[in-house]
Design a protein around this motif. Structure first.
Motif, short mmCIF file in Angstrom:
data_model
loop_
_atom_site.label_atom_id
_atom_site.label_comp_id
_atom_site.label_asym_id
_atom_site.label_seq_id
_atom_site.Cartn_x
_atom_site.Cartn_y
_atom_site.Cartn_z
N LEU A 70 -13.79 18.92 -47.99
CA LEU A 70 -14.89 18.43 -47.17
C LEU A 70 -14.60 17.00 -46.71
O LEU A 70 -14.01 16.22 -47.45
CB LEU A 70 -16.19 18.43 -47.99
CG LEU A 70 -16.61 19.77 -48.60
CD1 LEU A 70 -17.70 19.55 -49.64
CD2 LEU A 70 -17.09 20.73 -47.51
N GLY A 71 -15.02 16.67 -45.48
CA GLY A 71 -14.81 15.31 -45.03
C GLY A 71 -15.35 15.05 -43.65
O GLY A 71 -16.06 15.87 -43.06
N THR A 72 -14.98 13.88 -43.11
CA THR A 72 -15.47 13.42 -41.82
C THR A 72 -14.32 13.17 -40.85
O THR A 72 -13.26 12.68 -41.23
CB THR A 72 -16.25 12.10 -41.95
OG1 THR A 72 -15.46 11.16 -42.72
CG2 THR A 72 -17.58 12.31 -42.63
N LEU A 73 -14.57 13.50 -39.60
CA LEU A 73 -13.74 13.10 -38.46
C LEU A 73 -14.70 12.52 -37.41
O LEU A 73 -15.29 13.27 -36.67
CB LEU A 73 -13.00 14.29 -37.86
CG LEU A 73 -11.79 14.88 -38.58
CD1 LEU A 73 -11.18 15.99 -37.75
CD2 LEU A 73 -10.76 13.85 -38.91
N MET A 74 -14.85 11.28 -37.29
CA MET A 74 -14.52 10.23 -38.24
C MET A 74 -15.83 9.54 -38.63
O MET A 74 -16.73 9.42 -37.81
CB MET A 74 -13.58 9.19 -37.64
CG MET A 74 -12.26 9.71 -37.17
SD MET A 74 -11.20 9.96 -38.60
CE MET A 74 -9.65 10.34 -37.83
N THR A 75 -15.92 9.04 -39.86
CA THR A 75 -17.02 8.15 -40.19
C THR A 75 -16.91 6.89 -39.34
O THR A 75 -15.85 6.29 -39.23
CB THR A 75 -16.97 7.78 -41.69
OG1 THR A 75 -17.39 8.91 -42.45
CG2 THR A 75 -17.86 6.60 -42.00
N ALA A 76 -18.03 6.50 -38.74
CA ALA A 76 -18.03 5.31 -37.89
C ALA A 76 -18.11 4.06 -38.75
O ALA A 76 -19.05 3.91 -39.55
CB ALA A 76 -19.22 5.36 -36.92
N GLY A 77 -17.15 3.18 -38.58
CA GLY A 77 -17.15 1.95 -39.36
C GLY A 77 -18.35 1.07 -39.10
O GLY A 77 -18.69 0.22 -39.94
#
Length: 306
Positions: A70-77
């Motif tokens: 599981l994960g993110t593309l992309m977490t926004a900084g």
């Protein structure tokens, strides 16, 4: 070639919808379920029922799935302070039993920042560099030691650098098409480099840049995983492809040019071209999250040929 499912919930999806897709992807044998990190719909439509937060979603999925990564593309900084993000991701990794990956980007969609009162600062790539240094530095600090960081945008002093992820080295994903800074950041901090919605030719060019940047700092180019994110529209025949394209408001010819579209055989052939360019993982951007038959078709007629 790994196949992962990539969703865009800001276009209109509840947590329950995402859970159904994630569980279906797990049952069908996909390697991962990833989602974007956005708070505002792009393009036409009302976006109902409204956005879901990426890391709250992943925390829930971590407890309701068993195998899938599981994960993110992309977490926004721009959405989270790096120290807080390091805590959140480590906690969700523990909740999942060590199945989390962090895609981290600079943030780019100014309208969603305005819509929800989130600052949209300049020089976001400089901030991203410091964010990557802080997040990875906190995780790499040994238990019992403290972490300090003195940057232009972030300062940490005497941090206990806790909690730690379950994984010894939680994978960080960096992506983009910047010709210099982006490859350098990937070479220094990333386990994976992702190319969003790029042609085979541009994929090859950017992978070469990242390999060169890695080798310049003494890291083997093969030490990174190289991946693509591509909009996906597969059908058993032309009519089914056209129906799925219409459901997401896209034209078949455009999808064939810019993504993975057509029959299973056509898609397998195009994936092979990405493999030849150096990619070993594809994030299949699935935009119609109610069409679970689409996932099954890809799993049975595309994945088995790879």
């Amino acid at each position: 070639m790994d196949l992962r499912i990539f969703t865009e919930p800001q276009q209109g999806a509840s947590y329950d919808t995402l859970l159904r897709v994630a569980r279906t992807a797990e049952q069908l044998g996909y390697d991962g379920f990833f989602r974007s990190d956005h708070y505002l719909r792009m393009g036409d439509g009302d976006g109902l029922p409204g956005p879901t937060d990426a890391w709250i979603t992943l925390a829930g999925l971590a407890r309701e799935t068993e195998r899938i990564r599981l994960g993110t593309l992309m977490t926004a900084g721009t959405f989270r302070l790096p120290g807080v993000l390091a805590i959140q991701v480590a906690q969700v990794d523990a909740m999942s039993g060590g199945r989390i990956e962090l895609g981290l980007g600079a943030g780019w969609f100014e309208e969603e920042h305005s819509a929800y009162g989130i600052p949209f600062p300049p020089r976001r790539i400089d901030r991203l560099e410091e964010q990557l240094a802080v997040v990875t530095g906190l995780w790499e600090t040994k238990v019992g030691e403290t972490f300090d960081f003195e940057g232009e945008h972030y300062r940490l002093k005497d941090s206990p650098a806790l909690p730690k992820p379950v994984q010894d080295k939680l994978p960080v994903i960096v992506g983009g098409m910047g010709p210099q800074r982006t490859p350098a950041l990937a070479a220094r901090y990333a386990a994976e480099f992702n190319l969003p919605f790029q042609s085979v030719e541009r994929t090859r060019e950017q992978i070469d840049r990242v390999r060169a940047a890695a080798e310049e700092i003494g890291r083997p180019g093969d030490d990174l995983v190289y991946s693509n994110a591509l909009v996906t529209c597969v059908g058993r025949d032309d009519a089914e492809v056209a129906r799925r394209a219409a459901a997401i408001g896209r034209e078949v010819d455009e999808l064939r040019t810019n993504g993975l579209a057509g029959s299973p055989a056509e898609v397998v052939e195009k994936i092979a071209r990405y493999r030849e360019a150096g990619s070993s993982r594809i994030y299949l951007q699935i935009l119609d999250l109610h069409d679970l038959d689409h996932l099954e078709l890809i799993a049975t007629e595309v994945a088995r040929q790879l």
